[in-house]
Design an enzyme around this catalytic site. Structure first.
Site, short mmCIF file in Angstrom:
data_model
loop_
_atom_site.label_atom_id
_atom_site.label_comp_id
_atom_site.label_asym_id
_atom_site.label_seq_id
_atom_site.Cartn_x
_atom_site.Cartn_y
_atom_site.Cartn_z
N HIS A 132 -10.54 55.67 -13.01
CA HIS A 132 -10.08 54.85 -12.05
C HIS A 132 -10.25 55.64 -10.73
CE1 HIS A 132 -6.85 52.41 -10.11
NE2 HIS A 132 -6.18 53.79 -9.88
N ASP A 134 -3.04 55.60 -13.67
CA ASP A 134 -3.52 54.19 -13.70
C ASP A 134 -4.79 54.24 -14.41
OD1 ASP A 134 -1.56 53.47 -12.04
OD2 ASP A 134 -2.74 53.32 -10.32
N HIS A 136 -2.95 61.31 -9.54
CA HIS A 136 -4.24 60.97 -8.76
C HIS A 136 -3.50 60.72 -7.28
CE1 HIS A 136 -2.69 56.98 -10.14
NE2 HIS A 136 -3.53 56.30 -9.03
N HIS A 154 -4.04 58.06 -5.14
CA HIS A 154 -3.54 56.85 -4.62
C HIS A 154 -1.92 56.93 -3.83
CE1 HIS A 154 -6.88 54.53 -6.79
NE2 HIS A 154 -7.31 55.23 -5.38
N ASP A 209 0.35 54.71 -3.70
CA ASP A 209 1.43 54.37 -4.43
C ASP A 209 1.90 55.23 -5.53
OD1 ASP A 209 -0.96 53.67 -5.72
OD2 ASP A 209 0.06 52.05 -6.78
N HIS A 210 1.35 56.34 -5.59
CA HIS A 210 1.70 57.45 -6.67
C HIS A 210 2.12 58.85 -6.02
CE1 HIS A 210 0.29 55.37 -10.41
NE2 HIS A 210 -0.32 54.72 -9.82
N HIS A 240 2.33 51.29 -13.73
CA HIS A 240 2.54 50.01 -13.59
C HIS A 240 3.20 49.01 -14.64
CE1 HIS A 240 0.70 50.27 -9.36
NE2 HIS A 240 -0.07 51.16 -10.06
#
Length: 254
Positions: A109, A126, A52, A54, A56-57, A164
């Protein structure tokens, strides 16, 4: 195949899955440094998979592409990820060298969230966490519940590789929801021991998750009763119960 988790940022994992020829898939590189460090120890990226949009990915992808120009990047059909070279969606199959992965749409998400299932591994970003699930930033409770139902139907031995290290905090909430779950108690003890040793709690298995994760146990009477009591009877069907469980978790403090 050899699975490795690379700690990144504050609590992310970048996953790598290496085949017999030494080349590896790199999944959700939120930053480049851990991958570059692993490359210094022999890691040879063969492709990048993204679940996805975001940051942080996906944040490490541009630097990795500067290091390895032309590296294929598979990800959702979402314009918010400019680095994707191969856009994939539900029902697609990635066949690259020794890898075979099915693509599953798992909205909730985010609306365009996907997961990759193959070789006994599930890279779910996530959507599903060990003993938890992702927050609903874009999707609806019905979408997320449908996504989790779909993942829960995969073989129990599937290794759950999520994005995570949230498992210990998730365990604290799960024990409040279902305090009589003996499998959850054993899992919680194992989690605490692993974290005390500085070890990751992942991957888990889908069998562990269906036995312990309240978000996969919305049909279990003890979980339904606990959620309904917390929601003061306002939640009754599967979707409203799931929505109430997610709201409960959003406000939970261990």
């Amino acid at each position: 195949m050899q699975l490795q988790s690379l700690p990144a940022l504050s609590d992310n994992y970048i996953w790598t899955l290496a085949g017999a020829d030494g080349r590896a898939l790199v999944i959700d590189p939120g930053e480049a440094a851990p991958v570059l460090a692993a490359a210094g120890q022999g890691l040879r990226p063969g492709a990048i998979l993204l679940t996805h949009h975001h940051h942080d990915h996906v944040g490490g992808v541009p630097e990795l592409l500067r290091r390895w120009p032309g590296l294929p990047v598979y990800g959702p059909d979402d314009d918010r990820i400019a680095t994707v070279s191969h856009r994939v969606g539900d029902g697609d199959r990635i066949e690259l060298a020794q890898w075979r992965f099915d693509v599953l749409a798992v909205p909730g998400h985010t609306l365009s969230h996907i997961a990759f299932h193959g070789h006994g591994h599930l890279f779910c970003g996530d959507t599903l966490f060990s003993l938890g699930c992702g927050r609903l930033f874009e999707g609806t409770p019905a979408q997320m519940l449908g996504s989790l139902d779909r993942l829960a139907a995969l073989p129990g031995a599937t290794r759950v590789c999520c994005g995570h290290e949230y498992t210990r905090d998730n365990a604290a909430f799960a024990r409040v929801v279902e305090p009589g779950n003996e499998a959850l108690e054993r899992r919680s003890e194992d989690i605490q021991a692993m974290r005390d040793r500085g070890q990751p709690t992942l991957p888990s298995t889908l069998a562990d998750e269906t036995a312990c994760n309240p978000f996969l146990r919305i049909d279990v009477p003890a979980v339904r009763d606990a959620v309904a009591a917390h929601a003061r009877g306002e939640a009754q069907d599967r979707v409203t119960l799931f929505a109430a469980l997610r709201r409960w978790k959003d406000g939970f403090r261990a």
